[in-house]
Motif scaffolding. Structure first.
Motif, mmCIF file in Angstrom:
data_model
loop_
_atom_site.group_PDB
_atom_site.id
_atom_site.type_symbol
_atom_site.label_atom_id
_atom_site.label_comp_id
_atom_site.label_asym_id
_atom_site.label_seq_id
_atom_site.Cartn_x
_atom_site.Cartn_y
_atom_site.Cartn_z
ATOM 1 N N ASN A 121 0.823 -1.216 0.000
ATOM 2 C CA ASN A 121 0.000 0.000 0.000
ATOM 3 C C ASN A 121 0.852 1.259 0.000
ATOM 4 O O ASN A 121 0.481 2.263 -0.607
ATOM 5 C CB ASN A 121 -0.948 0.003 1.203
ATOM 6 C CG ASN A 121 -2.108 -0.941 1.021
ATOM 7 O OD1 ASN A 121 -2.562 -1.181 -0.095
ATOM 8 N ND2 ASN A 121 -2.600 -1.485 2.127
ATOM 9 N N HIS A 122 1.990 1.211 0.671
ATOM 10 C CA HIS A 122 2.896 2.358 0.738
ATOM 11 C C HIS A 122 3.504 2.661 -0.630
ATOM 12 O O HIS A 122 3.827 3.801 -0.929
ATOM 13 C CB HIS A 122 4.003 2.081 1.767
ATOM 14 C CG HIS A 122 4.972 3.201 1.930
ATOM 15 N ND1 HIS A 122 4.659 4.358 2.601
ATOM 16 C CD2 HIS A 122 6.255 3.345 1.509
ATOM 17 C CE1 HIS A 122 5.697 5.171 2.577
ATOM 18 N NE2 HIS A 122 6.681 4.575 1.932
ATOM 19 N N GLY A 123 3.649 1.634 -1.473
ATOM 20 C CA GLY A 123 4.293 1.737 -2.785
ATOM 21 C C GLY A 123 3.865 2.893 -3.663
ATOM 22 O O GLY A 123 4.692 3.672 -4.064
ATOM 23 N N PRO A 124 2.649 3.134 -4.002
ATOM 24 C CA PRO A 124 1.535 2.204 -3.878
ATOM 25 C C PRO A 124 1.542 1.186 -5.023
ATOM 26 O O PRO A 124 1.818 1.527 -6.169
ATOM 27 C CB PRO A 124 0.307 3.101 -3.961
ATOM 28 C CG PRO A 124 0.722 4.218 -4.871
ATOM 29 C CD PRO A 124 2.212 4.404 -4.620
ATOM 30 N N HIS A 125 1.242 -0.046 -4.664
ATOM 31 C CA HIS A 125 1.162 -1.135 -5.636
ATOM 32 C C HIS A 125 -0.167 -1.861 -5.430
ATOM 33 O O HIS A 125 -0.223 -2.887 -4.762
ATOM 34 C CB HIS A 125 2.346 -2.098 -5.472
ATOM 35 C CG HIS A 125 3.676 -1.429 -5.607
ATOM 36 N ND1 HIS A 125 4.126 -0.924 -6.804
ATOM 37 C CD2 HIS A 125 4.639 -1.149 -4.689
ATOM 38 C CE1 HIS A 125 5.326 -0.370 -6.630
ATOM 39 N NE2 HIS A 125 5.649 -0.492 -5.353
ATOM 40 N N PRO A 126 -1.257 -1.319 -5.995
ATOM 41 C CA PRO A 126 -2.586 -1.869 -5.736
ATOM 42 C C PRO A 126 -2.769 -3.320 -6.193
ATOM 43 O O PRO A 126 -3.489 -4.074 -5.548
ATOM 44 C CB PRO A 126 -3.537 -0.924 -6.475
ATOM 45 C CG PRO A 126 -2.685 -0.163 -7.434
ATOM 46 C CD PRO A 126 -1.302 -0.144 -6.862
ATOM 47 N N VAL A 127 -2.122 -3.716 -7.267
ATOM 48 C CA VAL A 127 -2.255 -5.105 -7.731
ATOM 49 C C VAL A 127 -1.636 -6.053 -6.710
ATOM 50 O O VAL A 127 -2.220 -7.080 -6.356
ATOM 51 C CB VAL A 127 -1.617 -5.285 -9.132
ATOM 52 C CG1 VAL A 127 -1.572 -6.747 -9.540
ATOM 53 C CG2 VAL A 127 -2.367 -4.457 -10.162
ATOM 54 N N THR A 128 -0.467 -5.700 -6.230
ATOM 55 C CA THR A 128 0.206 -6.519 -5.219
ATOM 56 C C THR A 128 -0.592 -6.515 -3.918
ATOM 57 O O THR A 128 -0.745 -7.559 -3.277
ATOM 58 C CB THR A 128 1.639 -6.005 -4.983
ATOM 59 O OG1 THR A 128 2.332 -6.003 -6.220
ATOM 60 C CG2 THR A 128 2.386 -6.876 -3.988
ATOM 61 N N ALA A 129 -1.125 -5.363 -3.531
ATOM 62 C CA ALA A 129 -1.938 -5.271 -2.311
ATOM 63 C C ALA A 129 -3.173 -6.164 -2.430
ATOM 64 O O ALA A 129 -3.523 -6.876 -1.477
ATOM 65 C CB ALA A 129 -2.332 -3.823 -2.048
ATOM 66 N N ALA A 130 -3.816 -6.163 -3.585
ATOM 67 C CA ALA A 130 -4.997 -7.002 -3.794
ATOM 68 C C ALA A 130 -4.628 -8.481 -3.707
ATOM 69 O O ALA A 130 -5.371 -9.281 -3.123
ATOM 70 C CB ALA A 130 -5.643 -6.679 -5.138
ATOM 71 N N LEU A 131 -3.499 -8.845 -4.265
ATOM 72 C CA LEU A 131 -3.019 -10.231 -4.213
ATOM 73 C C LEU A 131 -2.796 -10.667 -2.760
ATOM 74 O O LEU A 131 -3.202 -11.764 -2.357
ATOM 75 C CB LEU A 131 -1.721 -10.340 -5.015
ATOM 76 C CG LEU A 131 -1.007 -11.670 -5.076
ATOM 77 C CD1 LEU A 131 -1.874 -12.712 -5.759
ATOM 78 C CD2 LEU A 131 0.296 -11.509 -5.839
ATOM 79 N N LEU A 132 -2.187 -9.808 -1.985
ATOM 80 C CA LEU A 132 -1.952 -10.109 -0.566
ATOM 81 C C LEU A 132 -3.272 -10.213 0.198
ATOM 82 O O LEU A 132 -3.452 -11.112 1.029
ATOM 83 C CB LEU A 132 -1.041 -9.054 0.061
ATOM 84 C CG LEU A 132 0.414 -9.121 -0.393
ATOM 85 C CD1 LEU A 132 1.132 -7.809 -0.107
ATOM 86 C CD2 LEU A 132 1.123 -10.288 0.281
ATOM 87 N N ALA A 133 -4.213 -9.321 -0.090
ATOM 88 C CA ALA A 133 -5.518 -9.364 0.568
ATOM 89 C C ALA A 133 -6.247 -10.660 0.235
ATOM 90 O O ALA A 133 -6.848 -11.293 1.116
ATOM 91 C CB ALA A 133 -6.353 -8.146 0.177
ATOM 92 N N GLU A 134 -6.160 -11.083 -1.015
ATOM 93 C CA GLU A 134 -6.782 -12.352 -1.426
ATOM 94 C C GLU A 134 -6.165 -13.532 -0.681
ATOM 95 O O GLU A 134 -6.827 -14.539 -0.437
ATOM 96 C CB GLU A 134 -6.628 -12.564 -2.933
ATOM 97 C CG GLU A 134 -7.485 -11.687 -3.788
ATOM 98 C CD GLU A 134 -7.132 -11.792 -5.270
ATOM 99 O OE1 GLU A 134 -6.522 -12.797 -5.687
ATOM 100 O OE2 GLU A 134 -7.464 -10.835 -6.004
#
Length: 142
Positions: A121-134
């Motif tokens: 999230n700090h990146g911000p890297h929304p695709v990576t954040a979504a992958l982690l949330a999943e």
């Protein structure tokens, strides 16, 4: 295996990781390199590959026995492989680490630092954040 030989293999392993040569990494691992052996500064091979987004090399290291939850302590290379990959938005590398048992809710600095999701999230890297949330990463509120 003799200490001197293991040291030589470790240098070859790190050299192959630095240039992103998956074939050389595979060869050195087959020759007996320890995928968890740190370099002279304390950097783990898995951290070095993860921070650079080398998903194929990460897969090879994990398959050879590298542990995804081992913190690296090298100068400028401190932290967890999953956090390093998440920090830079290396989604394919994050997928490999998660597939091999990396904890999406782990925190760096022996539990006191940021989580992979916070780094993404700090990146911000929304695709990576979504992958982690999943994968079950929890957002901390408060």
């Amino acid at each position: 295996m003799k200490q001197r030989q293991q040291k030589k293999l470790s240098r070859r392993l790190f050299g192959a990781i630095v240039v992103g040569d998956a074939g050389a990494v595979k060869s050195v691992l087959r020759a007996g390199a320890d995928p968890g052996r740190v370099d002279s500064e304390g950097t783990t091979p898995l951290y070095a590959a993860s921070v650079n987004g080398q998903a194929e090399i990460v897969r090879l290291l994990l398959s050879a026995g590298a542990l995804p939850g081992t913190e690296s302590s090298g100068i400028g290379a401190e932290g967890l492989p999953l956090c390093a990959a998440a920090c830079w938005g290396h989604s394919d590398t994050v997928r490999e680490l998660l597939a091999h048992g990396a904890d999406p809710n782990v925190r760096e600095d022996h539990g006191t630092g940021r989580s992979p999701l916070e780094w993404a999230n700090h990146g911000p890297h929304p695709v990576t954040a979504a992958l982690l949330a999943e994968a079950g990463a929890l957002a901390i509120t408060g």
